[in-house]
Every structure is written in C-alpha cells, then in structure tokens.
Design an enzyme around this catalytic site. Structure first.
Site, PDB file in Angstrom:
ATOM      1  N   HIS A   1       3.668  -2.257   3.362  1.00 56.53           N
ATOM      2  CA  HIS A   1       3.672  -0.838   2.703  1.00 56.53           C
ATOM      3  C   HIS A   1       5.055  -0.557   1.991  1.00 56.53           C
ATOM      4  CE1 HIS A   1       0.647  -0.446   6.031  1.00 56.53           C
ATOM      5  NE2 HIS A   1      -0.079   0.391   5.287  1.00 56.53           N
TER       6      HIS A   1
ATOM      7  N   ASP B   1       0.864  -1.264  -0.001  1.00 56.92           N
ATOM      8  CA  ASP B   1       0.142   0.110   0.000  1.00 56.92           C
ATOM      9  C   ASP B   1       0.853   1.140   0.200  1.00 56.92           C
ATOM     10  OD1 ASP B   1      -2.014  -1.894   0.293  1.00 56.92           O
ATOM     11  OD2 ASP B   1      -3.064  -0.607   2.196  1.00 56.92           O
TER      12      ASP B   1
HETATM   13 ZN   LIG Z   1      -2.901   3.215   3.017  1.00 58.48          ZN
END
Ligand SMILES: [Zn+2]
Length: 276
Positions: A237, A89
């Site tokens: 992430h 992400d």
């Molecule tokens: Zn996010």
C-alpha cells in the site's frame, strides 16, 4: 501410449517440438487427456513450418479487451519465466506516491497501482495518475469509496466500479483493465459480473506482508522477499510511509534474485496454464 510414442519420437528427434513449445497440459497429460485425432493434429508438422506455440493454442476470449480466454480471478499465474508483479493499493498519496514513483523510476521498474476514486479526487490525484501512466505503470480499479463490495447490491457494485473506471479513463486517457476488491472481499457471482460487464479480472495476491499493520520496513521487506515466487503478485500500500520506506531494499532484493517486474496485465498475458 505406444502409438503416441511412435508418432512423437520422429518429431522430437527432428527438433521441432522443444520443451518450451509443448503445452504443459500435453506433456503432463498426453496419455489420458488427448485422443488420437488431437495428438496427430498437434504433432504432425510439415517440415519447414513452425511448431504451434502455446499462445496459438489458447482459446480466444469473448471478453472485450482481452485476446485470450482469461480467468475471473488471479492470485498468481503459472509461468516458466522469473517474472513478478508488484501492486500498490489505496493511493495515490500526495507525499508517499511521488516518493515511490521516484524509486521505481530509478530502477526502471513497472508497477500496478490500484487507486481509490476518492483519493484521485484530491488536488494532487490527477497529476500523479498521469505521471504513473507516463512512466509506464498500469492503473487498476480499486473502487471509489473503498467500501466492502461483498455487501453491495449488483447496482451498488456497478456504480462503484463505473465511476472509478470513468475517472481513471478521463484523467489519464487509459482505461483500467483489472480490479482489486477492497480487503479482498468479493463474491463469486460479482467476479463473473465484473469480467462480463467491465472486462475486469479480479486481481488478488500471492504475497501479503500486512504492511498496513506497520510491522516495520525491514519486516515488510523480508516478508516480500521470502514470499516471492515466479508469476507472483505482491500486495502493498503506497498510502503508508513505512511501506514506501521498505521499497528500496525490497526492489533491489528482488532484482538481485533475478526477478523481472511486469504489470498485472502483462503478467496475465504470460499465464501458461490452461485458462480453464
Ligand atoms: Zn485497499
């Protein structure tokens, strides 16, 4: 129940219905759920014809882009196969994302990237998105501003998603198929709206190593390896360097455990649950 076994036994003995072909709901709930007509319909198979597969028994979808009925939210899927989806992400990031893509390529692993529109607007953004697609990865919608969707109006939500959707489609030529709400913050009615209007299931996760708190690469790896299970969705992430540092050991560890990596869309298409 007696009639069920009388009907079923010759079919089982003939070998037409193997365990992988019997829908899980039938094997679990045959007595109380199925009535006589549905039982006979599913087990009277003329000799020489293939038994129905689970896919052919799934309801068709009325959502554009999906062949089968899908749910509005996924944390994981139910599957008998040792598959897993890893999702990255908040990127793309100019340094960490190319480094990650190299790691994935070296291992022939396909991932899903939930990109943020404002990151795509950076000079390196379009090139990185095109590289993701060229190398077999999937791109999902993670909004334009990474705002909190649950606090937005319906029109605010539509604007966030539509702008990011169009940006991804224009840059790569491929339309995103799913979305992830920033911070996981989303209301039920918003999920239904997104599925109906965008064809997006909301993709949450089964394992969150909280890599954004920067606990150290080895901690991120061990949390992911310990949390992994067939049908799972891993959340990390690519915005953060220590997360990417954790990837070689994580990816190699999951491969060593026998996991096959699939994208989120592939994972949803493998769901063996009833989709109800
Ligand atoms: Zn996010």
């Amino acid at each position: 129940m007696k009639r069920f076994f009388t009907l079923l036994m010759p079919v089982l003995a003939s070998g037409f219905l193997t365990s992988c072909q019997v829908p899980s709901s039938v094997s679990r709930d045959a007595g109380p759920v199925l009535n006589d007509s549905s039982m006979t319909a599913s087990i009277r198979i003329p000799v020489g014809l293939k038994a129905p597969t689970w896919d052919s028994l799934k309801p068709k979808s009325d959502i554009p882009g999906w062949d089968r009925k899908i749910d509005h939210t996924y944390f994981s899927i139910q599957t008998s196969q040792k598959v897993i989806a890893i999702t990255f992400d908040d990127g793309p990031h100019g340094v960490n994302t190319p480094r990650l893509l190299d790691m994935l390529k070296k291992r022939d692993i396909k991932a899903t990237f939930y990109v943020v529109g404002n990151m795509v607007k950076n000079s390196y953004g379009p090139g990185l998105l095109r590289r993701m697609v060229a190398e077999g990865h999937e791109i999902g919608n993670h909004t334009v501003t990474h705002g909190t969707l649950s606090k937005m109006s319906e029109d605010g939500l539509r604007k966030e998603l539509r702008e990011a959707h169009n940006m991804i489609a224009e840059v790569t030529g491929v339309e995103p198929r799913s979305m992830r709400p920033p911070g996981g913050a989303i209301k039920n009615e918003q999920k239904k709206l997104m599925l109906k209007e965008f064809g997006y299931p909301t993709i949450l996760w089964s394992v969150d190593p909280e890599d954004w708190k920067r606990p150290g690469a080895s901690v991120v790896t061990s949390r992911l390896l310990n949390g992994a299970a067939p049908g799972g969705i891993l959340l990390v992430h690519d915005l953060h360097a220590p997360t990417v540092d954790a990837m070689p050991a994580t990816l190699d560890g999951l491969l060593a455990k026998g996991y096959k990596f699939v994208t989120v869309t592939e994972l949803i298409n493998m769901d063996e649950s009833g989709s109800e």
